[in-house]
Design an enzyme around this catalytic site. Structure first.
Site, PDB file in Angstrom:
ATOM      1  N   ASP A  34       0.821  -1.216   0.000  1.00  0.00           N
ATOM      2  CA  ASP A  34       0.000   0.000   0.000  1.00  0.00           C
ATOM      3  C   ASP A  34       0.854   1.266   0.000  1.00  0.00           C
ATOM      4  OD1 ASP A  34       0.982  -0.380   2.501  1.00  0.00           O
ATOM      5  OD2 ASP A  34      -0.863   0.142   3.557  1.00  0.00           O
ATOM      6  N   HIS A 233      24.252   1.404 -17.392  1.00  0.00           N
ATOM      7  CA  HIS A 233      23.174   1.765 -16.465  1.00  0.00           C
ATOM      8  C   HIS A 233      23.417   1.195 -15.070  1.00  0.00           C
ATOM      9  CE1 HIS A 233      20.256   2.656 -20.024  1.00  0.00           C
ATOM     10  NE2 HIS A 233      21.083   3.647 -19.777  1.00  0.00           N
ATOM     11  N   ASP A 250      27.000   9.788 -13.003  1.00  0.00           N
ATOM     12  CA  ASP A 250      25.979  10.351 -13.894  1.00  0.00           C
ATOM     13  C   ASP A 250      24.785  10.684 -13.010  1.00  0.00           C
ATOM     14  OD1 ASP A 250      24.026  10.906 -15.792  1.00  0.00           O
ATOM     15  OD2 ASP A 250      24.568   9.236 -17.105  1.00  0.00           O
ATOM     16  N   ASP A 261      21.151  16.671 -16.283  1.00  0.00           N
ATOM     17  CA  ASP A 261      21.651  15.340 -16.642  1.00  0.00           C
ATOM     18  C   ASP A 261      23.142  15.488 -16.948  1.00  0.00           C
ATOM     19  OD1 ASP A 261      22.166  12.827 -17.561  1.00  0.00           O
ATOM     20  OD2 ASP A 261      20.721  12.850 -19.196  1.00  0.00           O
ATOM     21  N   HIS A 340      26.851   4.193 -27.439  1.00  0.00           N
ATOM     22  CA  HIS A 340      25.624   4.983 -27.266  1.00  0.00           C
ATOM     23  C   HIS A 340      25.683   6.246 -28.101  1.00  0.00           C
ATOM     24  CE1 HIS A 340      27.698   7.770 -24.522  1.00  0.00           C
ATOM     25  NE2 HIS A 340      28.136   6.741 -23.843  1.00  0.00           N
ATOM     26  N   HIS A 344      20.892  13.695 -26.302  1.00  0.00           N
ATOM     27  CA  HIS A 344      19.431  13.553 -26.400  1.00  0.00           C
ATOM     28  C   HIS A 344      18.800  14.868 -25.959  1.00  0.00           C
ATOM     29  CE1 HIS A 344      19.297  13.113 -21.975  1.00  0.00           C
ATOM     30  NE2 HIS A 344      20.284  12.239 -22.088  1.00  0.00           N
ATOM     31  N   HIS A 351      14.912  12.183 -20.943  1.00  0.00           N
ATOM     32  CA  HIS A 351      14.987  11.945 -22.386  1.00  0.00           C
ATOM     33  C   HIS A 351      13.756  12.649 -22.936  1.00  0.00           C
ATOM     34  CE1 HIS A 351      17.638   8.181 -21.701  1.00  0.00           C
ATOM     35  NE2 HIS A 351      18.316   9.293 -21.659  1.00  0.00           N
ATOM     36  N   GLU A 374      27.376  14.106 -24.671  1.00  0.00           N
ATOM     37  CA  GLU A 374      27.909  13.113 -23.743  1.00  0.00           C
ATOM     38  C   GLU A 374      28.681  11.975 -24.392  1.00  0.00           C
ATOM     39  OE1 GLU A 374      24.916  10.542 -21.981  1.00  0.00           O
ATOM     40  OE2 GLU A 374      23.322  11.662 -22.966  1.00  0.00           O
ATOM     41  N   TYR A 378      34.554   3.245 -23.264  1.00  0.00           N
ATOM     42  CA  TYR A 378      34.462   2.196 -22.255  1.00  0.00           C
ATOM     43  C   TYR A 378      35.339   1.033 -22.721  1.00  0.00           C
ATOM     44  CZ  TYR A 378      30.467   5.223 -21.748  1.00  0.00           C
ATOM     45  OH  TYR A 378      29.674   6.351 -21.649  1.00  0.00           O
ATOM     46  N   ARG A 395      32.853   8.949 -19.300  1.00  0.00           N
ATOM     47  CA  ARG A 395      31.832   9.715 -20.012  1.00  0.00           C
ATOM     48  C   ARG A 395      31.875  11.137 -19.459  1.00  0.00           C
ATOM     49  NH1 ARG A 395      27.980   6.561 -19.469  1.00  0.00           N
ATOM     50  NH2 ARG A 395      26.735   7.350 -17.752  1.00  0.00           N
ATOM     51  N   GLU A 397      29.514  14.568 -19.714  1.00  0.00           N
ATOM     52  CA  GLU A 397      28.194  14.984 -20.200  1.00  0.00           C
ATOM     53  C   GLU A 397      27.828  16.346 -19.643  1.00  0.00           C
ATOM     54  OE1 GLU A 397      25.006  12.517 -18.686  1.00  0.00           O
ATOM     55  OE2 GLU A 397      23.618  13.206 -20.234  1.00  0.00           O
TER      56      GLU A 397
END
Ligand code: CA
Length: 428
Positions: A34, A233, A250, A261, A340, A344, A351, A374, A378, A395, A397
């Site tokens: 709940d 991710h 990130d 972002d 990638h 974006h 996004h 970005e 890797y 990375r 960004e």
């Protein structure tokens, strides 16, 4: 509220006489049993109303807007706090009419009657989809009586998402604020990170910076030390930070429904190791070039393709790839290290909405659009990768506003040159 009212007017101007548009508020989502997730209004709904309560609907006709919302309920207010209520909605939200959400379904047949086109975001709410389709069909079958209902249903993205792509002044101001709070978090991390801390301790520093200024995470923060940075991710954030590692963070703040972002990658110690520095400089050069290229008239596709060229050139100079830039692009060898896109759209959604292609061709940037830039590299821990690069993930960004001149980097306050990062890391 004025901004929301003028957006509704823009929608009305884009509609034809026989059109009607229906927008539904976000559902309340259950986390477990709940317990509900903290409510977050649907972005389109918020864009048009500035109203952040659940169980609401907005009907836009060419010459009238009606908001359906919950009546005030003293018991609910005791548990969950104040509700706007039907009586106050017209004045507070500058809307033409406010009605009880309980009458929404009974009103719908009248609202759809003799309308030719219904704008609606179908595919999100099965039950509402069916109700609107069934109502439209029932009206259409009454044609012998001289009535009709919408025979065309158009996804409301077509009305709204082009508008949302170009930010207005109010949105740009809010983006600056979200970017500024995001910068606080990254700067705090540069100062507070120590070897042997756990990734989740860094995550708590991010939370503190955001909550201090009444913002929340725009998305689950990625705090990835060492080889975890190669998991795009990675959000487990539960490992210990080792010596001479790079840490990829990130993280972005959501403030007033606008989102930052940002990614930074920095050493766990005072300085980058030499292979880390070499790889980092390749990504940074590519990122700076990509920002320079983010100007009115270019497409995100072109920026990406040029960035790939820069990164491939870098991978060749690092002796990770051999051959020419063109050969490597043609064979896709770089995709093992860069898999990638370079950016974006960014805004009410991380996004953000707005198509990347128009009439089959990549969309060209216009002033007022906001995107991320970005690039990354890797290096998986695999036998064919030079040993000194294995397990490195980088990375960088930033959030960038397209203008009529040079792009404005909204997150420029966060250092990213090797020199600036090492200056902070060595001083702590
Ligand atoms: Ca990101």
């Amino acid at each position: 509220m004025q901004a929301h009212a003028s957006r509704r007017e823009r929608v009305q101007r884009a509609m034809s006489k026989g059109d009607v548009a229906v927008f539904i508020s976000a559902p309340s989502l259950i986390r477990s049993n709940d317990v509900h997730h903290r409510f977050r209004q649907d972005s389109d709904f918020y864009y048009l109303t500035g109203f952040d309560e659940e169980e609401a609907a907005l009907v836009i006709e060419p010459d009238r807007c009606i908001l359906y919302l919950r009546r005030r309920d003293p018991e609910k207010e005791t548990w969950n706090g104040p509700m706007l209520g039907v009586d106050r909605a017209v004045a507070t939200l500058e809307i033409d009419e406010a009605r009880d959400i309980n009458s929404f379904r009974t009103d719908i047949p009248t609202l759809l009657k003799n309308r030719e086109t219904l704008y609606y975001m179908f595919g999100r709410n099965r039950e509402m989809d069916f109700f609107l389709l069934e109502t439209s069909d029932r009206l259409l079958r009454r044609s012998r009586a001289g009535d009709f209902g919408p025979s065309k249903i158009v996804h409301s993205a077509l009305l709204l998402h082009e508008m949302r792509l170009v930010k207005d002044r109010g949105e740009i101001d809010k983006m600056r604020l979200a970017a500024d709070i995001t910068a606080d978090a990254h700067l705090a991390l540069f100062e507070k990170t120590r070897v042997s801390m756990f990734e989740y301790e860094l995550e708590s520093i991010i939370h503190e910076a955001f909550r201090k200024r009444n913002a929340t995470e725009a998305y689950p923060s990625i705090v990835a030390a060492g080889k975890n940075a190669c998991i795009l991710h990675y959000i487990k954030n539960d490992e210990k930070i080792g010596a001479d590692q790079l840490i990829l963070v990130d993280a972005g703040a959501e403030k007033d429904y606008m989102n930052g972002d940002v990614t930074r990658t920095y050493p766990s110690g005072k300085t980058f190791t030499s292979p880390q520095r070499d790889a980092y400089q390749v990504v940074l050069d590519a990122q700076l070039n990509a920002i320079d290229r983010t100007v009115t008239g270019i497409s995100m596709e072109e920026v990406h393709n040029l960035t790939v060229r820069d990164l491939v050139g870098g991978l060749i100079s690092l002796k990770v790839l051999s051959g020419t830039v063109d050969e490597n692009i043609e064979n896709g060898t770089y995709k093992k290290y860069y898999m990638h896109r370079t950016g974006h759209w960014l805004g009410l959604d991380v996004h953000d909405v707005g198509s990347y292609n128009v009439n089959g061709a990549p969309r060209k940037m216009e002033p007022g659009m906001i995107c991320t830039v970005e690039p990354g590299l890797y290096f998986p821990d695999e036998a064919d990768v030079p040993e000194h690069f294995r397990g490195i993930g980088i990375r960088i960004e930033d959030d960038v506003l397209v203008t009529s001149g040079k792009a404005e980097v909204l997150t420029a306050r966060i250092p990213k040159s090797v020199k600036d990062i090492e200056a902070i890391r060595s001083g702590v």
